[in-house]
Design a protein around this motif. Structure first.
Motif, PDB file in Angstrom:
ATOM      1  N   THR A 146     -31.503   5.014  27.150  1.00 16.40           N
ATOM      2  CA  THR A 146     -32.319   6.207  27.389  1.00 16.40           C
ATOM      3  C   THR A 146     -31.729   7.030  28.516  1.00 16.40           C
ATOM      4  O   THR A 146     -31.657   8.261  28.442  1.00 16.40           O
ATOM      5  N   ALA A 147     -31.280   6.353  29.585  1.00 16.01           N
ATOM      6  CA  ALA A 147     -30.673   7.059  30.715  1.00 16.01           C
ATOM      7  C   ALA A 147     -29.412   7.791  30.282  1.00 16.01           C
ATOM      8  O   ALA A 147     -29.174   8.936  30.673  1.00 16.01           O
ATOM      9  N   ARG A 148     -28.592   7.148  29.461  1.00 11.03           N
ATOM     10  CA  ARG A 148     -27.372   7.803  28.987  1.00 11.03           C
ATOM     11  C   ARG A 148     -27.701   9.035  28.155  1.00 11.03           C
ATOM     12  O   ARG A 148     -27.009  10.056  28.233  1.00 11.03           O
ATOM     13  N   ALA A 149     -28.768   8.954  27.364  1.00  7.27           N
ATOM     14  CA  ALA A 149     -29.172  10.110  26.552  1.00  7.27           C
ATOM     15  C   ALA A 149     -29.609  11.262  27.446  1.00  7.27           C
ATOM     16  O   ALA A 149     -29.294  12.437  27.184  1.00  7.27           O
ATOM     17  N   VAL A 150     -30.335  10.950  28.520  1.00  2.60           N
ATOM     18  CA  VAL A 150     -30.769  11.983  29.464  1.00  2.60           C
ATOM     19  C   VAL A 150     -29.563  12.617  30.143  1.00  2.60           C
ATOM     20  O   VAL A 150     -29.437  13.847  30.233  1.00  2.60           O
ATOM     21  N   VAL A 151     -28.632  11.779  30.609  1.00  2.00           N
ATOM     22  CA  VAL A 151     -27.434  12.280  31.278  1.00  2.00           C
ATOM     23  C   VAL A 151     -26.587  13.107  30.316  1.00  2.00           C
ATOM     24  O   VAL A 151     -26.070  14.170  30.666  1.00  2.00           O
ATOM     25  N   ARG A 152     -26.455  12.644  29.079  1.00  2.83           N
ATOM     26  CA  ARG A 152     -25.639  13.373  28.106  1.00  2.83           C
ATOM     27  C   ARG A 152     -26.200  14.765  27.841  1.00  2.83           C
ATOM     28  O   ARG A 152     -25.445  15.735  27.721  1.00  2.83           O
ATOM     29  N   LYS A 153     -27.504  14.888  27.764  1.00  2.00           N
ATOM     30  CA  LYS A 153     -28.110  16.205  27.524  1.00  2.00           C
ATOM     31  C   LYS A 153     -27.769  17.166  28.659  1.00  2.00           C
ATOM     32  O   LYS A 153     -27.397  18.321  28.424  1.00  2.00           O
ATOM     33  N   VAL A 154     -27.877  16.697  29.903  1.00  2.00           N
ATOM     34  CA  VAL A 154     -27.551  17.550  31.048  1.00  2.00           C
ATOM     35  C   VAL A 154     -26.073  17.922  31.026  1.00  2.00           C
ATOM     36  O   VAL A 154     -25.708  19.087  31.234  1.00  2.00           O
ATOM     37  N   VAL A 155     -25.214  16.949  30.758  1.00  2.00           N
ATOM     38  CA  VAL A 155     -23.769  17.195  30.735  1.00  2.00           C
ATOM     39  C   VAL A 155     -23.408  18.203  29.644  1.00  2.00           C
ATOM     40  O   VAL A 155     -22.613  19.129  29.866  1.00  2.00           O
ATOM     41  N   GLU A 156     -23.979  18.049  28.462  1.00  2.00           N
ATOM     42  CA  GLU A 156     -23.670  18.985  27.368  1.00  2.00           C
ATOM     43  C   GLU A 156     -24.137  20.391  27.704  1.00  2.00           C
ATOM     44  O   GLU A 156     -23.452  21.375  27.396  1.00  2.00           O
ATOM     45  N   ASP A 157     -25.293  20.500  28.345  1.00  2.00           N
ATOM     46  CA  ASP A 157     -25.772  21.827  28.754  1.00  2.00           C
ATOM     47  C   ASP A 157     -24.826  22.458  29.776  1.00  2.00           C
ATOM     48  O   ASP A 157     -24.538  23.667  29.719  1.00  2.00           O
TER      49      ASP A 157
END
Length: 400
Positions: free
Chosen positions: A142-153
């Motif tokens: 879940t943490a990786r998914a949260v981080v990935r969303k921020v990084v992609e943005d």
């Protein structure tokens, strides 16, 4: 406008003004508004009170603070839902950060349900990275998914402009002496041929043409990002990892990413995925800039074509004099050395002013840089021209 000035208003204007003052002052007996809230206003007031309370005895106002979101994750999740309902996203992110700082909610972020409820931003990513080692396996995905969303943005926001700016800089830095007509650098060509000026014809005879090369064919620059991963640099680590991935995607630039505290870790082989880079960092701990620069120096093969970017608040736990000697040696060999006190939207953090002044004396001024300015800083370093240092609030300009 003071509260007693509200009496000069009438009707709806007065009611709206009193409502706003009531929300600002918090509803204590001493707030002087005499205004009661209902409906959505009452819910909004409750969300604010849960975080900021109703005053502070330490400030001598005679009021008790009663902030708190309760001990359970469901209570916090409901509060997060409430603030998203009543406030814009920018305010929500500030309130989330305040809740983590003021009420000690970091531990609750280790629960997947909580991570799914928060609005993710750079600062939340920094908090998650600092908790990485304590995070249970059930939460990591879940943490990786949260981080990935921020990084992609962030990549969507920064990548296109960065590539365009640096591609132009690489083209301009690749000078050739037999250019095609459309590749001639007229400013440099005229400057190089001023001795051939013919006054009677009022013209310059260009014996030597200087032109732009094509970076993708003829130029290869080397960039080393050396990032301090102490706790205060969390936002800088996030942005630097994103920029590292963008630079690594450009064939004309050989990019290396190094993070350090008292140890040095080379994360270059993970640059194709900045999320892997971020989870390879370990925020917190001491700082040994000298050791990190020693490693970076050992990786330089073409000094004149290399840019080293040190991102650090310069609080050195290693050998100060050796650190400065390494910077001086790299610059003397032709390396372009850039020192950023921060790579974030917040401006300059606390930093070691003595070390910043010493670097400036070596011709490597230290300054804070926003993500939007970073492509211009890199372009200037690649072209070996003066860095676009912001005018205000940066030690490189001798301002507080």
């Amino acid at each position: 406008m003071a509260v007693d000035q509200v009496d000069e208003l009438s009707g709806g204007a007065r009611d709206e003004r009193m409502r706003r003052w009531r929300l600002v002052l918090g509803g204590d007996e001493a707030d002087g508004t005499g205004c009661a809230l209902g409906g959505q206003d009452a819910a909004m007031d409750g969300a604010l009170t849960a975080l900021y309370g109703r005053g502070d005895k330490k400030e001598g106002r005679g009021r008790d603070r009663s902030a708190g979101l309760g001990a359970s994750a469901p209570s916090v999740a409901r509060w997060l839902g409430d603030i998203r309902t009543y406030f814009p996203s920018s305010v929500v992110q500030v309130m989330q950060r305040d809740a983590i700082d003021r009420l000690g909610l970091s531990a609750l972020l280790l629960e997947p349900e909580m991570l799914q409820a928060v609005d993710a931003d750079v600062h939340l990513v920094g908090t998650l990275l600092s908790l990485n080692k304590a995070m249970p396996e059930t939460t990591k995905e879940t943490a990786r998914a949260v981080v990935r969303k921020v990084v992609e943005d962030l990549e969507k926001r920064l990548a296109t402009r960065t590539r365009a700016t640096l591609t132009g800089a690489l083209d301009r830095s690749a000078r050739i002496n037999r250019p095609r007509h459309h590749d001639i650098d007229w400013n440099r060509t005229i400057a190089a041929n001023l001795k051939n000026y013919l006054p009677e014809y009022r013209t310059v005879v260009p014996e030597r043409l200087i032109g732009y090369g094509r970076a993708s064919q003829s130029v290869k620059k080397e960039v080393i990002l050396c990032i301090d991963q102490s706790g205060s640099m969390a936002a800088s680590v996030v942005y630097a990892s994103v920029f590292g991935a963008v630079l690594a995607s450009m064939r004309s630039i050989d990019t290396r990413l190094v993070v350090f505290d008292t140890a040095v870790v080379d994360l270059t082989d993970q640059l194709d995925d900045p999320v892997d880079v971020l989870f390879g960092t370990q925020l917190g701990g001491g700082t040994d800039i000298n050791r990190a620069l020693a490693y970076c120096q050992s990786q330089i093969t073409r000094p004149a074509e290399t840019v080293v970017v040190l991102i650090s608040d310069l609080y050195e736990g290693g050998i100060r004099n050796e650190m400065l000697k390494r910077v001086a040696a790299m610059k003397a060999s032709g390396v372009q050395f850039v020192t950023l006190l921060a790579l974030s939207d917040e401006g300059a953090p606390a930093y070691d002013r003595e070390h910043a002044a010493a670097l400036a004396a070596l011709g490597a001024p230290a300054f804070a840089c926003t993500p939007d300015l970073f492509p211009e800083v890199m372009a200037a370093a690649i072209e070996k021209r003066p860095l676009p240092i912001p005018d205000a609030g940066n030690p490189a300009n001798g301002k507080p």
